[in-house]
Design a protein around this motif. Structure first.
Motif, PDB file in Angstrom:
ATOM      1  N   ILE A 242       0.836  -1.205   0.000  1.00 22.09           N
ATOM      2  CA  ILE A 242       0.000   0.000   0.000  1.00 22.09           C
ATOM      3  C   ILE A 242       0.867   1.251   0.000  1.00 22.09           C
ATOM      4  CG2 ILE A 242      -1.694   1.323   1.322  1.00 22.09           C
ATOM      5  CD1 ILE A 242      -2.764  -1.337   2.382  1.00 22.09           C
ATOM      6  N   VAL A 243       1.884   1.270   0.872  1.00 24.04           N
ATOM      7  CA  VAL A 243       2.740   2.454   0.995  1.00 24.04           C
ATOM      8  C   VAL A 243       3.499   2.711  -0.305  1.00 24.04           C
ATOM      9  CG1 VAL A 243       4.745   3.403   2.185  1.00 24.04           C
ATOM     10  CG2 VAL A 243       2.957   2.258   3.491  1.00 24.04           C
ATOM     11  N   VAL A 244       4.116   1.670  -0.852  1.00 21.31           N
ATOM     12  CA  VAL A 244       4.925   1.844  -2.065  1.00 21.31           C
ATOM     13  C   VAL A 244       4.053   2.230  -3.251  1.00 21.31           C
ATOM     14  CG1 VAL A 244       6.436   0.675  -3.709  1.00 21.31           C
ATOM     15  CG2 VAL A 244       6.736   0.298  -1.263  1.00 21.31           C
ATOM     16  N   SER A 245       2.923   1.547  -3.435  1.00 18.42           N
ATOM     17  CA  SER A 245       2.057   1.855  -4.578  1.00 18.42           C
ATOM     18  C   SER A 245       1.463   3.254  -4.462  1.00 18.42           C
ATOM     19  CB  SER A 245       0.951   0.811  -4.714  1.00 18.42           C
ATOM     20  OG  SER A 245       0.126   0.776  -3.562  1.00 18.42           O
ATOM     21  N   SER A 246       1.083   3.675  -3.253  1.00 16.94           N
ATOM     22  CA  SER A 246       0.548   5.031  -3.072  1.00 16.94           C
ATOM     23  C   SER A 246       1.607   6.080  -3.384  1.00 16.94           C
ATOM     24  CB  SER A 246       0.036   5.213  -1.643  1.00 16.94           C
ATOM     25  OG  SER A 246      -1.026   4.330  -1.357  1.00 16.94           O
ATOM     26  N   GLY A 247       2.837   5.842  -2.923  1.00 19.53           N
ATOM     27  CA  GLY A 247       3.912   6.773  -3.233  1.00 19.53           C
ATOM     28  C   GLY A 247       4.197   6.843  -4.721  1.00 19.53           C
ATOM     29  N   LEU A 248       4.211   5.688  -5.384  1.00 19.38           N
ATOM     30  CA  LEU A 248       4.462   5.672  -6.825  1.00 19.38           C
ATOM     31  C   LEU A 248       3.324   6.312  -7.599  1.00 19.38           C
ATOM     32  CD1 LEU A 248       6.047   2.127  -7.307  1.00 19.38           C
ATOM     33  CD2 LEU A 248       7.197   4.341  -7.353  1.00 19.38           C
ATOM     34  N   VAL A 249       2.096   6.181  -7.112  1.00 21.00           N
ATOM     35  CA  VAL A 249       0.956   6.849  -7.750  1.00 21.00           C
ATOM     36  C   VAL A 249       1.138   8.363  -7.710  1.00 21.00           C
ATOM     37  CG1 VAL A 249      -1.484   7.415  -7.391  1.00 21.00           C
ATOM     38  CG2 VAL A 249      -0.772   5.041  -7.505  1.00 21.00           C
ATOM     39  N   LEU A 250       1.580   8.885  -6.573  1.00 18.10           N
ATOM     40  CA  LEU A 250       1.811  10.327  -6.459  1.00 18.10           C
ATOM     41  C   LEU A 250       2.932  10.790  -7.396  1.00 18.10           C
ATOM     42  CD1 LEU A 250       1.544  10.687  -2.578  1.00 18.10           C
ATOM     43  CD2 LEU A 250      -0.094  11.530  -4.267  1.00 18.10           C
ATOM     44  N   VAL A 251       4.001  10.004  -7.459  1.00 16.44           N
ATOM     45  CA  VAL A 251       5.109  10.361  -8.348  1.00 16.44           C
ATOM     46  C   VAL A 251       4.665  10.282  -9.805  1.00 16.44           C
ATOM     47  CG1 VAL A 251       7.404   9.691  -9.129  1.00 16.44           C
ATOM     48  CG2 VAL A 251       6.857   9.634  -6.690  1.00 16.44           C
ATOM     49  N   ALA A 252       3.971   9.199 -10.178  1.00 15.06           N
ATOM     50  CA  ALA A 252       3.507   9.046 -11.554  1.00 15.06           C
ATOM     51  C   ALA A 252       2.517  10.139 -11.932  1.00 15.06           C
ATOM     52  CB  ALA A 252       2.864   7.664 -11.728  1.00 15.06           C
ATOM     53  N   ASN A 253       1.688  10.553 -10.976  1.00 16.51           N
ATOM     54  CA  ASN A 253       0.724  11.627 -11.244  1.00 16.51           C
ATOM     55  C   ASN A 253       1.441  12.893 -11.699  1.00 16.51           C
ATOM     56  OD1 ASN A 253      -2.127  12.783 -10.870  1.00 16.51           O
ATOM     57  ND2 ASN A 253      -0.907  14.131  -9.587  1.00 16.51           N
ATOM     58  N   PHE A 254       2.535  13.222 -11.036  1.00 14.54           N
ATOM     59  CA  PHE A 254       3.303  14.420 -11.405  1.00 14.54           C
ATOM     60  C   PHE A 254       3.925  14.270 -12.793  1.00 14.54           C
ATOM     61  CE2 PHE A 254       7.579  16.281 -11.657  1.00 14.54           C
ATOM     62  CZ  PHE A 254       7.258  17.632 -11.617  1.00 14.54           C
ATOM     63  N   TYR A 255       4.587  13.160 -13.039  1.00 18.84           N
ATOM     64  CA  TYR A 255       5.322  13.019 -14.290  1.00 18.84           C
ATOM     65  C   TYR A 255       4.396  12.851 -15.492  1.00 18.84           C
ATOM     66  CZ  TYR A 255       9.873  12.940 -12.074  1.00 18.84           C
ATOM     67  OH  TYR A 255      11.002  13.308 -11.403  1.00 18.84           O
ATOM     68  N   VAL A 256       3.272  12.165 -15.334  1.00 17.48           N
ATOM     69  CA  VAL A 256       2.323  12.044 -16.433  1.00 17.48           C
ATOM     70  C   VAL A 256       1.776  13.416 -16.809  1.00 17.48           C
ATOM     71  CG1 VAL A 256       0.080  11.140 -17.129  1.00 17.48           C
ATOM     72  CG2 VAL A 256       1.697   9.649 -15.968  1.00 17.48           C
ATOM     73  N   SER A 257       1.396  14.206 -15.807  1.00 20.39           N
ATOM     74  CA  SER A 257       0.895  15.557 -16.076  1.00 20.39           C
ATOM     75  C   SER A 257       1.964  16.394 -16.792  1.00 20.39           C
ATOM     76  CB  SER A 257       0.488  16.248 -14.772  1.00 20.39           C
ATOM     77  OG  SER A 257      -0.590  15.587 -14.171  1.00 20.39           O
ATOM     78  N   LYS A 258       3.189  16.330 -16.295  1.00 20.42           N
ATOM     79  CA  LYS A 258       4.268  17.119 -16.869  1.00 20.42           C
ATOM     80  C   LYS A 258       4.540  16.727 -18.317  1.00 20.42           C
ATOM     81  CE  LYS A 258       9.014  18.572 -15.790  1.00 20.42           C
ATOM     82  NZ  LYS A 258       9.655  18.222 -17.077  1.00 20.42           N
ATOM     83  N   ILE A 259       4.622  15.424 -18.574  1.00 18.21           N
ATOM     84  CA  ILE A 259       4.948  14.952 -19.934  1.00 18.21           C
ATOM     85  C   ILE A 259       3.842  15.296 -20.911  1.00 18.21           C
ATOM     86  CG2 ILE A 259       5.311  12.888 -21.326  1.00 18.21           C
ATOM     87  CD1 ILE A 259       6.733  11.672 -18.862  1.00 18.21           C
ATOM     88  N   VAL A 260       2.590  15.031 -20.528  1.00 14.89           N
ATOM     89  CA  VAL A 260       1.474  15.277 -21.455  1.00 14.89           C
ATOM     90  C   VAL A 260       1.307  16.766 -21.722  1.00 14.89           C
ATOM     91  CG1 VAL A 260      -1.010  15.061 -21.783  1.00 14.89           C
ATOM     92  CG2 VAL A 260       0.274  13.161 -20.806  1.00 14.89           C
ATOM     93  N   LEU A 261       1.342  17.586 -20.682  1.00 18.18           N
ATOM     94  CA  LEU A 261       1.124  19.014 -20.866  1.00 18.18           C
ATOM     95  C   LEU A 261       2.257  19.676 -21.657  1.00 18.18           C
ATOM     96  CD1 LEU A 261      -0.284  19.983 -17.349  1.00 18.18           C
ATOM     97  CD2 LEU A 261      -1.540  19.753 -19.498  1.00 18.18           C
ATOM     98  N   GLU A 262       3.468  19.136 -21.536  1.00 15.12           N
ATOM     99  CA  GLU A 262       4.594  19.710 -22.280  1.00 15.12           C
ATOM    100  C   GLU A 262       4.575  19.305 -23.755  1.00 15.12           C
ATOM    101  OE1 GLU A 262       8.144  18.566 -20.332  1.00 15.12           O
ATOM    102  OE2 GLU A 262       8.049  20.162 -18.810  1.00 15.12           O
ATOM    103  N   ASN A 263       3.847  18.229 -24.087  1.00 14.35           N
ATOM    104  CA  ASN A 263       3.883  17.719 -25.467  1.00 14.35           C
ATOM    105  C   ASN A 263       2.553  17.854 -26.204  1.00 14.35           C
ATOM    106  OD1 ASN A 263       6.658  16.190 -25.823  1.00 14.35           O
ATOM    107  ND2 ASN A 263       5.959  15.774 -23.752  1.00 14.35           N
ATOM    108  N   MET A 264       1.614  18.581 -25.645  1.00 13.41           N
ATOM    109  CA  MET A 264       0.334  18.782 -26.325  1.00 13.41           C
ATOM    110  C   MET A 264       0.044  20.279 -26.452  1.00 13.41           C
ATOM    111  SD  MET A 264      -2.346  15.843 -25.117  1.00 13.41           S
ATOM    112  CE  MET A 264      -3.466  16.414 -26.411  1.00 13.41           C
TER     113      MET A 264
END
Length: 264
Positions: A242-264
């Motif tokens: 739970i701890v690791v997946s929740s932390g990775l979800v938060l990290v992935a949330n940031f990077y997905v937003s950053k990558i998509v918004l920078e390339n669209m």
């Protein structure tokens, strides 16, 4: 000068690093095996339907509660801030961007990390401790194909509609609070939502669903397969998942937003 503490510390760091990289290697191979067994889905379609019910239909209440709560709170707080600047008519635009891009997918991911991920870790951990997974191997069944792959496919399929449901509930709860708390006309709220939403707003939100599905399913399942040490070990592996997946979800949330918004 006594160098024993420094030597012991260095050895401890080396052991921890070796353990970390070994775990990463095992997790990578585990993930590859899970994806390679996807063509066997026809054999395990009943398991897929069971897992789709667990992570989809059964998760609707907690997704609705979290989305309605955050949508209502967001409308109240943002509306109070905008009212100070005389820009209350922009409440619909502000809340829609926040919910669709970030809060809807993120809350759905965190809630399912706690609910679906915890169930995976506890169930698979109990099977590992009771040697049921070894029994599957003894009978010639691939435990990853039987236990992990249906969970992965179910999460990939069901997280998208759950994200849409979270967005829908969050927006409508925000609209309700805008009308009854801020006394804003519903037409003004929705007119600030629909014409201003761009395709990238939906892409950012909905791309996160499969990413979160992969992270939550594989991390929780891997920790379940790695459970050792009786019932206490099942508890430790479940909490770690739970701890690791929740932390990775938060990290992935940031990077997905950053990558998509920078390339669209």
């Amino acid at each position: 000068m006594n160098l024993a503490p420094a030597t012991a510390f260095r050895k401890d760091i080396n052991l921890r690093l070796k353990d970390f990289f070994l775990t990463m290697q095992e997790f990578f191979m585990f993930s590859v095996r899970a994806f390679l067994t996807i063509p066997k889905i026809k054999r395990y379609w009943r398991d897929f339907l069971d897992q789709a019910t667990i992570c989809g239909t059964d998760s609707i209440p907690i997704v609705l509660v979290s989305a309605i709560s955050i949508g209502s709170l967001l409308a109240i707080e943002v509306g109070n801030l905008l009212e100070d600047f005389g820009a209350k008519t922009m409440l619909g635009r502000s809340t829609s961007i926040s919910v669709i891009r970030e809060l809807g997918p993120l809350l759905m991911g965190l809630m399912l990390s706690a609910r679906f991920g915890a169930r995976n870790g506890a169930e698979l951990g109990a099977m590992q401790i009771s040697e049921q997974i070894d029994a599957l191997r003894a009978f010639g069944t691939d435990p990853v194909a039987k236990l992990v792959m249906p969970r992965l496919i179910a999460a990939l399929v069901m997280f998208l509609p759950l994200t849409a449901l979270s967005d829908f509930a969050g927006l409508h709860s925000a609209a309700y609070m805008a009308e009854h708390y801020h006394r804003l006309d519903p037409g003004m709220f929705w007119n600030a939502v629909y014409p201003r939403l761009a395709p990238k707003d939906f892409v950012v939100g909905f791309v996160k669903a499969p990413v979160f599905a992969i992270i939550i399913t594989l991390v929780s399942s891997f920790n379940g397969f790695s459970a050792r040490g009786g019932t206490a070990g099942v508890g430790r592996s479940t909490i770690k998942g739970i701890v690791v997946s929740s932390g990775l979800v938060l990290v992935a949330n940031f990077y997905v937003s950053k990558i998509v918004l920078e390339n669209m």
